[in-house]
Design a protein around this motif. Structure first.
Motif, PDB file in Angstrom:
ATOM      1  N   ASP A 169      16.850 -37.487 -33.715  1.00 22.50           N
ATOM      2  CA  ASP A 169      16.553 -36.253 -33.012  1.00 22.50           C
ATOM      3  C   ASP A 169      15.857 -36.488 -31.681  1.00 22.50           C
ATOM      4  O   ASP A 169      15.233 -35.609 -31.124  1.00 22.50           O
ATOM      5  N   VAL A 170      15.898 -37.708 -31.143  1.00 25.53           N
ATOM      6  CA  VAL A 170      15.439 -37.986 -29.786  1.00 25.53           C
ATOM      7  C   VAL A 170      16.684 -38.261 -28.947  1.00 25.53           C
ATOM      8  O   VAL A 170      17.351 -39.270 -29.141  1.00 25.53           O
ATOM      9  N   THR A 171      17.029 -37.333 -28.075  1.00 25.34           N
ATOM     10  CA  THR A 171      18.287 -37.421 -27.326  1.00 25.34           C
ATOM     11  C   THR A 171      18.010 -37.391 -25.835  1.00 25.34           C
ATOM     12  O   THR A 171      16.893 -37.169 -25.382  1.00 25.34           O
ATOM     13  N   GLY A 172      19.089 -37.584 -25.045  1.00 21.46           N
ATOM     14  CA  GLY A 172      18.965 -37.515 -23.600  1.00 21.46           C
ATOM     15  C   GLY A 172      18.851 -38.907 -22.986  1.00 21.46           C
ATOM     16  O   GLY A 172      18.800 -39.915 -23.683  1.00 21.46           O
ATOM     17  N   PRO A 173      18.792 -38.970 -21.654  1.00 26.85           N
ATOM     18  CA  PRO A 173      18.753 -40.253 -20.941  1.00 26.85           C
ATOM     19  C   PRO A 173      17.358 -40.863 -20.940  1.00 26.85           C
ATOM     20  O   PRO A 173      16.782 -41.143 -19.888  1.00 26.85           O
ATOM     21  N   ILE A 174      16.810 -41.062 -22.138  1.00 25.93           N
ATOM     22  CA  ILE A 174      15.407 -41.461 -22.230  1.00 25.93           C
ATOM     23  C   ILE A 174      15.224 -42.917 -21.823  1.00 25.93           C
ATOM     24  O   ILE A 174      14.348 -43.263 -21.030  1.00 25.93           O
ATOM     25  N   VAL A 175      16.063 -43.836 -22.370  1.00 24.75           N
ATOM     26  CA  VAL A 175      15.910 -45.240 -22.048  1.00 24.75           C
ATOM     27  C   VAL A 175      16.151 -45.479 -20.557  1.00 24.75           C
ATOM     28  O   VAL A 175      15.417 -46.226 -19.911  1.00 24.75           O
ATOM     29  N   ALA A 176      17.137 -44.787 -20.011  1.00 27.18           N
ATOM     30  CA  ALA A 176      17.455 -44.980 -18.589  1.00 27.18           C
ATOM     31  C   ALA A 176      16.339 -44.479 -17.690  1.00 27.18           C
ATOM     32  O   ALA A 176      16.184 -44.948 -16.562  1.00 27.18           O
ATOM     33  N   PHE A 177      15.535 -43.502 -18.191  1.00 28.72           N
ATOM     34  CA  PHE A 177      14.482 -42.917 -17.368  1.00 28.72           C
ATOM     35  C   PHE A 177      13.117 -43.518 -17.663  1.00 28.72           C
ATOM     36  O   PHE A 177      12.096 -42.943 -17.284  1.00 28.72           O
ATOM     37  N   ALA A 178      13.105 -44.637 -18.351  1.00 27.28           N
ATOM     38  CA  ALA A 178      11.818 -45.266 -18.672  1.00 27.28           C
ATOM     39  C   ALA A 178      11.047 -45.561 -17.402  1.00 27.28           C
ATOM     40  O   ALA A 178      11.628 -45.935 -16.368  1.00 27.28           O
TER      41      ALA A 178
END
Length: 827
Positions: free
Chosen positions: A38-47
């Protein structure tokens, strides 16, 4: 929507957040689903990008809305992702899991929305769990809604948790079991709770189980009657309110039977129980199944030192000394209780020598073929410790020297205090008990004292410092109230008492005196008492120094006025006295006293005995006395075990008073616990005796100093209602009024049984004795009776007493009385 920590570019951020509620996040990348689906979106890319906003929202219809303010604050207190920080996917994952552990949300989705300025807005979409708004029982009769509500209070305003709800249902069933309803079934109804917030518990109480029979199978050595005396489960009796089936009690009975057999040598005994239900499901028969086995004796006692591998080890107790200290010996019948007692004795012996971390265990090595057992005593001795510095903290008012009076841990002596268990006879435990009983410490009278052995100063250092932590309590008391007694009538009580007085602590200012910072902290007692009444009055001032010049010598001084109205005469005593006492150890005390009084006898009716007229008017009575006493009572007000004896001798007239005679007295009381029920309530028997003798003739002793008894001292008879009668003054013939005697003998037995709780006790007693002019057993009286004691700790530590006495052996001239009572009511 919630925007947390807006930056200087507030306008653009507000616009971006407004779009968040209507637009989904761009799916430019996604974390590993195995980490958190349930953690979605461009999270790794926006680190490592800056977080410009944190939004909390919940689904509503086809859109979203803000969280409840209280729930919003809860979430913000839990998460670590903040506006102005760099986006960290690992922190975001932890935030997601932290919120999940709250149990407040059915679903949690965490998204990241990139902004035009390169920053990130983090969005938490939280779908709250429905809350339990109310709990409603259905079908309850024996338990009230309030009782069930208290058990279910933990569910209110919390999310629906089926596991916790089932636990509450079990708690309600256990509450029914305590009432004897073992068939009660409590079923939660989840049908409406999600929509209305009301959780229903449907209750089927069933019938209360009664024990109609207690049986024993397999017992050959001990009779059913003997075993029945060891257990609490009994046959139903509506009059005595017993016989309700209680599974926990039956389980405790099994353990009691096992202990009974093991204390008599039956090492291999096994016991269990079963219930036989009647067809009506209201009655049950409890059957105890017993396999006795053979009786064992102790063949040998083996001593094993766990420290023996240390080349420097030297046992402080040799094997022979260990065996000598043990209560059980070679050749004795095996006894589990004696083995436990032996272990405690070994702990105490080694603690006396300073071994603070001793470990003692006893292993049974049984030989079934020969029915013998070897006891293997394993001792881990450790290293000895000695007392270093003794430090007291928490005594803001009480002088440290006063605290140290109660401390038996002296510097450079063995540290007689065990760190892992209480040993009643150790210096450490006695210190704590004496500080608690001093009544100087503990909030609102609850003792708050800790005696702690500090760690080693350096490794290998044998000296261990002792820290004594106390919390002071209020020691000054102003009390007023009233009391009524069948012996002394009605009287008021006004008292001003300071039990931590210091006569040398003179105030340096008025403010210090008003703040009660003066005349306190010295451990002395100053008591002013005013007790006006219709039959007796007393006015007294008493000062006591229990440790004169910091020695085991005590000093006391008192001045008083006491009046008493009897049917035969009125008596007034005005006087003063001083006393010096000396303590010998913890149990013995000797006292030397000196007193002088002016005694006035008046208002004598003309038909009263000649003896009273001879003592009439005003006379001077002086006395020098010596006494010695010994006490082992475990409580000064409500003892359950121990003894107290006192011996005294007084010489009147030694300083030139109007009367000259010698009085010898002896008193003793023994408290013996007979049994203790499964709630820890003790049935106690006490045996009391009095002996008094004045060697001179009765003509040398004024009537007000002769021995007399009755009232609370000899129930079933009136005050001064027993003893020799005198010659009437008006007729010269033998009358019916008692004049006391020179010989008193009394023996009494009383049994107290707690009823319902410790504060209400039933009493049965036998009083017996006589008053004579010369030593003897003539005219011996006996009375029997019953009564009860009411203890109200908030009012007075002394029980209120109510007794009914019935003489079964008396004399014609005795004055009898059915009811004896003493009631004190502080205001």
């Amino acid at each position: 929507m919630s925007c947390i920590g807006r930056s200087a570019l507030a306008g653009s951020v507000v616009c971006a957040l407004a779009c968040v509620l209507a637009a989904p996040a761009a799916a430019l990348g996604q974390l590993d689903p195995t980490q958190d689906e349930d953690v979605t979106g461009p999270i790794v890319a926006f680190a490592d990008r800056p977080v410009s906003g944190v939004v909390l929202r919940r689904p509503e219809g086809d859109g979203f809305t803000a969280l409840d303010p209280v729930l919003e604050r809860t979430v913000l207190n839990q998460i670590r992702t903040r506006t102005g920080t760099a986006l960290d996917p690992a922190t975001l994952l932890r935030d997601r899991r932290t919120l999940d552990r709250l149990g407040r949300f059915e679903r949690i989705v965490v998204e990241a929305l990139p902004q035009g300025d390169g920053s990130i807005v983090v969005i938490f979409t939280l779908d709250p769990q429905p809350l339990v708004q109310a709990v409603q029982p259905i079908g309850n009769r024996q338990l009230s809604e309030q009782d069930i509500g208290r058990l279910a209070s933990k569910l209110l305003l919390n999310p629906i948790d089926p596991v916790q709800i089932q636990n509450v249902a079990r708690d309600i069933e256990k509450a029914y079991e305590l009432l004897g309803y073992f068939q009660a079934q409590v079923t939660p109804d989840f049908g409406e709770v999600e929509e209305t917030g009301i959780l229903y518990f449907r209750i089927r109480e069933g019938d209360r189980l009664r024990v109609t029979g207690v049986r024993f199978n397999g017992n050959a050595v001990f009779s059913d009657r003997k075993l029945r005396s060891q257990i609490e489960t009994s046959v139903y009796s509506p009059i005595l309110d017993r016989g309700r089936f209680d599974e926990a009690r039956v389980e405790a009975d099994v353990q009691a039977l096992l202990a009974f057999y093991r204390d008599r040598g039956y090492v291999d005994v096994r016991a269990d129980w079963q219930r036989i239900d009647a067809p009506n499901n209201r009655e049950v028969i409890v059957v105890f199944q017993i396999a006795e086995g053979e009786r064992y004796t102790v063949r040998d006692i083996l001593v094993d030192y766990a420290d023996a591998a240390d080349p420097e080890f030297a046992p402080r107790l040799s094997p022979d000394q260990v065996r000598g200290l043990m209560s059980i010996k070679t050749g004795d019948v095996y006894n589990a209780s004696l083995i436990t007692e032996s272990v405690e004795d070994l702990y105490a012996a080694l603690a006396k020598l300073g071994y603070t971390l001793t470990e003692v265990a006893v292993e049974d090595l049984s030989d079934a073929q020969r029915s013998v057992v070897d006891l293997r005593v394993a001792i881990r001795q450790g290293t000895p410790s000695r007392v270093g510095l003794v430090t007291v903290i928490g005594n803001d008012i009480t002088k440290t020297r006063v605290v140290l009076r109660f401390v038996e841990l002296e510097p450079d002596t063995p540290a007689d205090i065990h760190e892992r268990r209480r040993i009643e006879d150790s210096d450490g435990d006695r210190t704590q008990q004496q500080l608690e009983r001093s009544r100087f410490f503990g909030p609102l009278g609850r003792p708050d004292v800790r005696v702690v052995l500090q760690p080693e100063r350096v490794p290998g250092d044998p000296y261990r410092d002792v820290l004594i932590s106390v919390q002071e309590t209020r020691t000054g008391q102003f009390n007023f109230g009233a009391a009524v007694s069948s012996d002394t009538g009605v009287f008021g009580q006004i008292s001003l008492v300071e039990t931590n007085f210091d006569i040398t602590d003179v105030p340096e200012s008025v403010d210090e005196l008003l703040a009660r910072r003066a005349f306190r902290g010295g451990g002395q007692t100053l008591a002013l008492r005013v007790e006006p009444g219709n039959e007796r009055q007393e006015y007294s001032l008493r000062f006591t120094e229990p440790f004169l010049l910091e020695t085991n010598t005590s000093f006391s001084a008192e001045t008083f006025i006491r009046t008493r109205d009897f049917d035969d005469f009125d008596r007034q005593r005005i006087g003063a006295g001083v006393g010096v006492g000396r303590r010998f150890g913890q149990r013995w005390q000797g006292t030397l006293s000196l007193s002088g009084e002016q005694v006035t006898i008046n208002d004598i009716p003309p038909d009263r005995p000649v003896d009273i007229f001879e003592a009439g008017g005003t006379s001077v009575l002086d006395s020098i006395g010596v006494s010695v006493s010994r006490s082992t009572l475990n409580d000064p007000f409500l003892p359950t075990r121990g003894t107290r004896i006192s011996l005294g001798a007084d010489q009147a007239g030694a300083l030139g008073g109007d009367w000259e005679f010698t009085r010898l007295t002896a008193r003793g009381v023994v408290y013996v616990p007979i049994r203790e029920d499964f709630l820890g309530r003790a049935t106690v028997a006490n045996f009391s005796s009095r002996l008094g003798y004045i060697p001179q003739s009765t003509s040398a002793v004024p009537v007000f100093e002769r021995f007399n008894t009755g009232g609370a001292a000899f129930r079933g008879f009136d005050v001064r209602g027993i003893g020799p009668v005198g010659i009437q003054n008006d007729t010269g013939e033998l009358g019916g009024d008692q004049v006391g005697g020179n010989w008193e003998l009394f023996f009494g037995v009383e049994i107290q049984q707690p009823f319902i709780n410790e504060n209400l006790r039933l009493v049965a007693f036998v009083d017996s004795g006589t008053i004579l002019e010369e030593p003897g057993l003539q005219d011996y009286r006996v009375s029997v009776g019953f009564g009860f004691r009411v203890i109200i700790p908030q009012l007075t530590p002394v029980p209120l007493a109510f007794d009914f006495g019935f003489p079964i052996r008396d004399e014609p001239e005795d004055d009898e009385r059915l009811f004896t009572f003493t009631v004190e009511v502080p205001f």
